[in-house]
Scaffold this motif. Structure first.
Motif, mmCIF file in Angstrom:
data_model
loop_
_atom_site.group_PDB
_atom_site.id
_atom_site.type_symbol
_atom_site.label_atom_id
_atom_site.label_comp_id
_atom_site.label_asym_id
_atom_site.label_seq_id
_atom_site.Cartn_x
_atom_site.Cartn_y
_atom_site.Cartn_z
ATOM 1 N N ASN A 56 0.816 -1.228 0.000
ATOM 2 C CA ASN A 56 0.000 0.000 0.000
ATOM 3 C C ASN A 56 0.843 1.269 0.000
ATOM 4 O O ASN A 56 0.362 2.341 0.364
ATOM 5 N N ASP B 148 -0.508 4.450 -1.698
ATOM 6 C CA ASP B 148 -1.782 5.002 -1.231
ATOM 7 C C ASP B 148 -1.523 6.286 -0.449
ATOM 8 O O ASP B 148 -0.894 6.245 0.614
ATOM 9 N N PRO B 149 -1.994 7.449 -0.921
ATOM 10 C CA PRO B 149 -1.759 8.696 -0.197
ATOM 11 C C PRO B 149 -2.447 8.718 1.167
ATOM 12 O O PRO B 149 -2.053 9.478 2.061
ATOM 13 N N GLY B 150 -3.419 7.863 1.349
ATOM 14 C CA GLY B 150 -4.103 7.805 2.638
ATOM 15 C C GLY B 150 -3.645 6.646 3.492
ATOM 16 O O GLY B 150 -4.396 6.152 4.344
ATOM 17 N N ILE B 151 -2.393 6.217 3.297
ATOM 18 C CA ILE B 151 -1.888 5.023 3.993
ATOM 19 C C ILE B 151 -1.894 5.199 5.510
ATOM 20 O O ILE B 151 -2.152 4.248 6.254
ATOM 21 N N ALA B 152 -1.626 6.407 5.989
ATOM 22 C CA ALA B 152 -1.592 6.623 7.439
ATOM 23 C C ALA B 152 -2.958 6.339 8.061
ATOM 24 O O ALA B 152 -3.069 5.682 9.107
ATOM 25 N N LYS B 153 -4.009 6.826 7.419
ATOM 26 C CA LYS B 153 -5.363 6.600 7.922
ATOM 27 C C LYS B 153 -5.764 5.137 7.762
ATOM 28 O O LYS B 153 -6.382 4.529 8.653
ATOM 29 N N ALA B 154 -5.398 4.552 6.616
ATOM 30 C CA ALA B 154 -5.745 3.155 6.351
ATOM 31 C C ALA B 154 -5.063 2.205 7.333
ATOM 32 O O ALA B 154 -5.588 1.127 7.653
ATOM 33 N N THR B 155 -3.910 2.612 7.808
ATOM 34 C CA THR B 155 -3.157 1.782 8.747
ATOM 35 C C THR B 155 -3.965 1.481 9.997
ATOM 36 O O THR B 155 -3.930 0.362 10.524
ATOM 37 N N GLU B 156 -4.693 2.478 10.491
ATOM 38 C CA GLU B 156 -5.422 2.301 11.738
ATOM 39 C C GLU B 156 -6.490 1.217 11.629
ATOM 40 O O GLU B 156 -6.815 0.552 12.614
#
Length: 387
Positions: A111, A114-122
């Motif tokens: 991933n 994915d520019p939203g990887i930080a949010k998706a991580t949670e």
């Protein structure tokens, strides 16, 4: 001028310890001593000049021990030299088995765009949640140089530790933590432990010791770690136990077709002793063993002859005799030396199974005639004038 050969790359810090009177050769047929790591020696023709082989490591299944013993060739290994490197990997193996670290790392790689990887991580991290090792019970089978270190490290990590070793040495007993509980059978390890780690040599008596029956008697959801030899475990039965959910993870340092790629098998490519520090330590110990044997006749950490040490050779003469362990051999030695008018100033004789070793200090150097008579005694495999 003594000649040594290396069948595998050996760390320079060890080879540099050879005195100037030693010369390296690439020709095995002319070597006096050999250093080896993993190279197979079973099909080699050992020259008459060969005095000793040193394995820069602990396992010696790549060396024909009986053949060497019959030729009067002492085989050394380097127990404990790589113990810390293996210990650290065992601890890492327990952590990898408890926490899906590799799965989490792979998710991040998958991933990465994915520019939203930080949010998706949670949200994603729940799939990689694991358990801790603190408070769990570890069973250590084999309390040698590595097993003791693993046991002690686990105690410091807050684990309850059970240790099983029917051949526990005095040295190991001195070093193992008082918090390690000694048990009298491997069955107690199987029944009680959340983690089981094996640290025994591969022998006829230990091959397949982690059998189908042993696995069946283990706790549900157990983690088994094997950094000794793959054939200590019935790996076909282990894979079945993984598929059935009986065993949570099998961590092994020896890739083969049975376990490679199997779900819930964590397989590393024989990395146990593959650290710069371990390789240096093994090389240093191996060279020191060879030099002490060549120069003084002392044997330390042999796997096919008894250990024997009479210190630095400082008398007028010293001879070393490798022979079969039979009666009346020593009396024949003393008779020949007495008839030649040579006094024995000191002497040590040690035995190990079918083989024995005699180191004899003399008040005068042994002549060629004496050596010939001693060599003719039935059961003498090799005699060497150390000085």
């Amino acid at each position: 001028m003594a000649k040594y050969t290396c069948l595998n790359p050996i760390a320079a810090c060890g080879l540099d310890l050879f005195p100037d009177t030693y010369e390296k050769t690439e020709d095995f047929a002319e070597a006096d001593v050999a250093l080896v790591r993993s190279a197979a020696m079973h099909d080699l023709d050992f020259p008459e000049s060969m005095l000793a082989v040193a394995r820069a490591g602990a396992g010696v299944n790549n060396i024909p021990l009986d053949q060497c013993a019959e030729k009067g060739i002492v085989v050394f290994n380097t127990p404990g030299a790589n113990a810390n490197g293996v210990k650290e990997l065992v601890i890492a193996g327990m952590l990898l088995a408890c926490r899906d670290i590799t799965g989490g790392i792979q998710w991040v790689k998958d991933n990465q765009d994915d520019p939203g990887i930080a949010k998706a991580t949670e949200k994603a991290k729940k799939a990689f949640a694991g358990t801790e090792i603190q408070g769990k019970t570890l069973g250590v089978i084999g309390l040698g140089a590595i097993g003791v270190r693993v046991a002690n490290a686990a105690v410091e990590l807050g684990m309850k530790v059970l240790g099983y070793d029917p051949y526990l040495s005095v040295n190991a007993a001195w070093h193992v933590s008082q918090h390690v509980q000694h048990v009298l059978s491997a069955d107690e390890i199987y029944r009680q432990c959340d983690f089981i780690t094996i640290h025994v040599p591969l022998l006829d008596s230990t091959k397949g010791m982690i059998s189908r029956e042993a696995i069946a008697s283990m706790k549900e959801n157990v983690v088994v770690l094997n950094f000794s030899r793959d054939t200590l475990v019935d790996e076909a039965a282990m894979v079945e136990a993984l598929e059935a959910g009986k065993v949570r993870k099998y961590v092994v340092d020896f890739p083969n077709p049975t376990t490679a790629g199997v779900k819930n098998c964590i397989v590393t490519p024989h990395l146990g002793a593959s650290t710069a520090e371990s390789e240096d330590n093994c090389a240093i110990m191996a060279v020191n063993e060879l030099v002490d044997y060549v120069e003084n006749g002392n044997i330390t950490h042999s796997v096919n002859y008894p250990d024997c040490n009479m210190g630095v050779c400082s008398g007028a003469g010293r001879i070393a005799i490798l022979h079969k362990n039979v009666k009346n051999t020593i009396s024949q030695y003393t008779a020949i030396l007495g008839d030649a008018g040579i006094n024995i100033s000191d002497m040590t004789n040690k035995s190990r199974g079918d083989y024995a070793y005699s180191l004899i200090d003399l008040d005068a150097p042994a002549t060629d005639e004496i050596v010939e008579k001693l060599s003719a005694i039935d059961g003498v495999l090799k005699i060497r004038v150390v000085k």
